[in-house]
Scaffold this active site. Structure first.
Site, PDB file in Angstrom:
ATOM      1  N   ASP A   1       0.843  -1.207   0.000  1.00 57.20           N
ATOM      2  CA  ASP A   1       0.000   0.000   0.000  1.00 57.20           C
ATOM      3  C   ASP A   1       0.877   1.256   0.000  1.00 57.20           C
ATOM      4  O   ASP A   1       0.373   2.374  -0.120  1.00 57.20           O
ATOM      5  CB  ASP A   1      -1.020  -0.006   1.149  1.00 57.20           C
ATOM      6  N   SER A   2       2.214   1.057   0.083  1.00 55.96           N
ATOM      7  CA  SER A   2       3.158   2.164  -0.110  1.00 55.96           C
ATOM      8  C   SER A   2       2.957   2.807  -1.485  1.00 55.96           C
ATOM      9  O   SER A   2       3.440   3.911  -1.721  1.00 55.96           O
ATOM     10  CB  SER A   2       4.598   1.654   0.012  1.00 55.96           C
TER      11      SER A   2
ATOM     12  N   ASP B   1      -0.954  -6.399  -0.337  1.00 57.75           N
ATOM     13  CA  ASP B   1      -1.134  -5.765   0.972  1.00 57.75           C
ATOM     14  C   ASP B   1      -2.611  -5.479   1.220  1.00 57.75           C
ATOM     15  O   ASP B   1      -3.275  -4.891   0.352  1.00 57.75           O
ATOM     16  CB  ASP B   1      -0.411  -4.406   0.928  1.00 57.75           C
TER      17      ASP B   1
ATOM     18  N   LYS C   1      -1.051  -9.614   2.859  1.00 56.51           N
ATOM     19  CA  LYS C   1      -0.253  -9.196   4.015  1.00 56.51           C
ATOM     20  C   LYS C   1      -1.117  -8.342   4.938  1.00 56.51           C
ATOM     21  O   LYS C   1      -1.899  -7.513   4.471  1.00 56.51           O
ATOM     22  CB  LYS C   1       0.993  -8.414   3.580  1.00 56.51           C
TER      23      LYS C   1
ATOM     24  N   GLU D   1      -0.977  -6.054   8.672  1.00 58.63           N
ATOM     25  CA  GLU D   1      -0.161  -5.440   9.725  1.00 58.63           C
ATOM     26  C   GLU D   1      -0.734  -5.763  11.105  1.00 58.63           C
ATOM     27  O   GLU D   1      -1.953  -5.697  11.298  1.00 58.63           O
ATOM     28  CB  GLU D   1      -0.132  -3.909   9.548  1.00 58.63           C
TER      29      GLU D   1
ATOM     30  N   GLU E   1       9.475  -4.445  10.250  1.00 58.51           N
ATOM     31  CA  GLU E   1       9.848  -3.119   9.733  1.00 58.51           C
ATOM     32  C   GLU E   1      10.296  -2.185  10.869  1.00 58.51           C
ATOM     33  O   GLU E   1       9.697  -2.168  11.951  1.00 58.51           O
ATOM     34  CB  GLU E   1       8.643  -2.493   9.001  1.00 58.51           C
TER      35      GLU E   1
HETATM   36  O1  KIV Z   1       3.511  -1.169   1.650  1.00 56.14           O
HETATM   37  C1  KIV Z   1       4.671  -1.602   1.573  1.00 56.14           C
HETATM   38  O2  KIV Z   1       5.400  -1.377   0.603  1.00 56.14           O
HETATM   39  C2  KIV Z   1       5.151  -2.414   2.691  1.00 56.14           C
HETATM   40  C3  KIV Z   1       6.629  -2.591   2.780  1.00 56.14           C
HETATM   41  C4  KIV Z   1       7.208  -1.352   3.344  1.00 56.14           C
HETATM   42  C5  KIV Z   1       7.002  -3.791   3.556  1.00 56.14           C
HETATM   43  O3  KIV Z   1       4.400  -2.852   3.495  1.00 56.14           O
END
Ligand code: KIV
Length: 265
Positions: free
Chosen positions: A46-47, A85, A114, A116, A183
């Site tokens: 989600d970055s 994510d 993924k 968190e 992280e």
């Molecule tokens: O969103 C992302 O790119 C991430 C990485 C920083 C691990 O979760």
């Protein structure tokens, strides 16, 4: 060059004792294709909302967006294990998490999702795994909590903090995650986490004692100029290369040296 064989969940788990894993983010087919030769895993993070969409943090990413970009990445890297994510607000309870994870599987070829969170997410992760979803965990600095925590705060600085991180890792390992992103954690703490679990621990800003590394691709290619976290290494100066190329294009347009005969029908 042909791509190596796509990893399975089991080969990712097995890598823990055999070799270090290379993980990189991608958001589109173009870059995913370029990464396929070297990446063991591509993370559609989600970055993307920060590095691609100019947002201040990741919180505005939506599930529709993540599914759209995951499809693009999977088209570009058909032979690579792809993790999608789950964005902020899409896994607040078991029912919502399962419904949204099923959407990811039904609407994209993603191999895994993924999530968190640590101990507090263990029951939710267990429920997802029980329903056939492959889940990658993410503990330590949690970008989706940046507003609640008032910044990107490095974790694992005190014995109490380290103990909590290890408990988080063990709880979600027990719940069924096949690998774990750690992280923004002090290197000594990240190594203790990696030693405490049997699944691969993929570090980002977590030092050199873990089982693999992930970087956001626009950071490591030097394309993202807004800020550079300490843990980022720029493997090329992408922004300068791009600007120079576009400047050359402009100059050649303005002095009529592009297109030349070889570019002309
Ligand atoms: O969103 C992302 O790119 C991430 C990485 C920083 C691990 O979760």
């Amino acid at each position: 060059m042909s791509s190596p064989k796509k990893l399975s969940i089991n080969s990712i788990k097995k890598a823990k004792n055999e070799r270090l894993l290379t993980v990189i983010t991608a958001y589109d087919a173009l870059f995913a294709t370029l990464f396929e030769e070297s990446a063991d895993i591509i993370l559609v993070g989600d970055s993307l909302n920060m590095s691609f969409n100019g947002k201040a943090d990741t919180l505005s990413a939506t599930l529709d967006q993540m599914i759209y970009h995951t499809n693009a990445v999977c088209r570009g890297a058909k032979n690579t294990f792809v993790i999608c994510d789950m964005p902020f607000g899409t896994y607040n309870n078991d029912e919502e998490a399962l419904k949204n994870a099923i959407r990811v599987y039904q609407e994209s070829p993603a191999d895994a999702i993924k999530i968190e969170g640590g101990k507090e997410k263990a029951a939710l992760v267990r429920n997802l795994c029980k329903h056939g979803i492959a889940v990658c965990g993410h503990i330590g600095l949690l970008p989706q909590s940046v507003r609640a925590e008032g910044g990107y705060l490095v974790k694992g600085k005190t014995p109490h903090d380290i103990e909590k991180l290890i408990e988080d890792a063990e709880a979600i390992e027990d719940a069924g995650v096949f690998c774990l992103v750690v992280e923004g954690v002090k290197a000594e703490a990240a190594k203790l986490i990696a030693d405490a679990v049997k699944i691969p621990v993929i570090g980002i800003g977590a030092g050199n004692g873990v089982d693999g590394q992930v970087l956001v691709f626009s950071d490591m290619l030097g394309l993202f100029e807004a800020f550079t976290p300490k843990f980022v290494k720029k493997y090329m100066d992408g922004s300068t290369l791009v600007k120079e190329a576009v400047k050359s294009f402009k100059n050649e347009i303005e002095n009529r040296t592009f297109p030349q005969q070889e570019h002309t029908y």
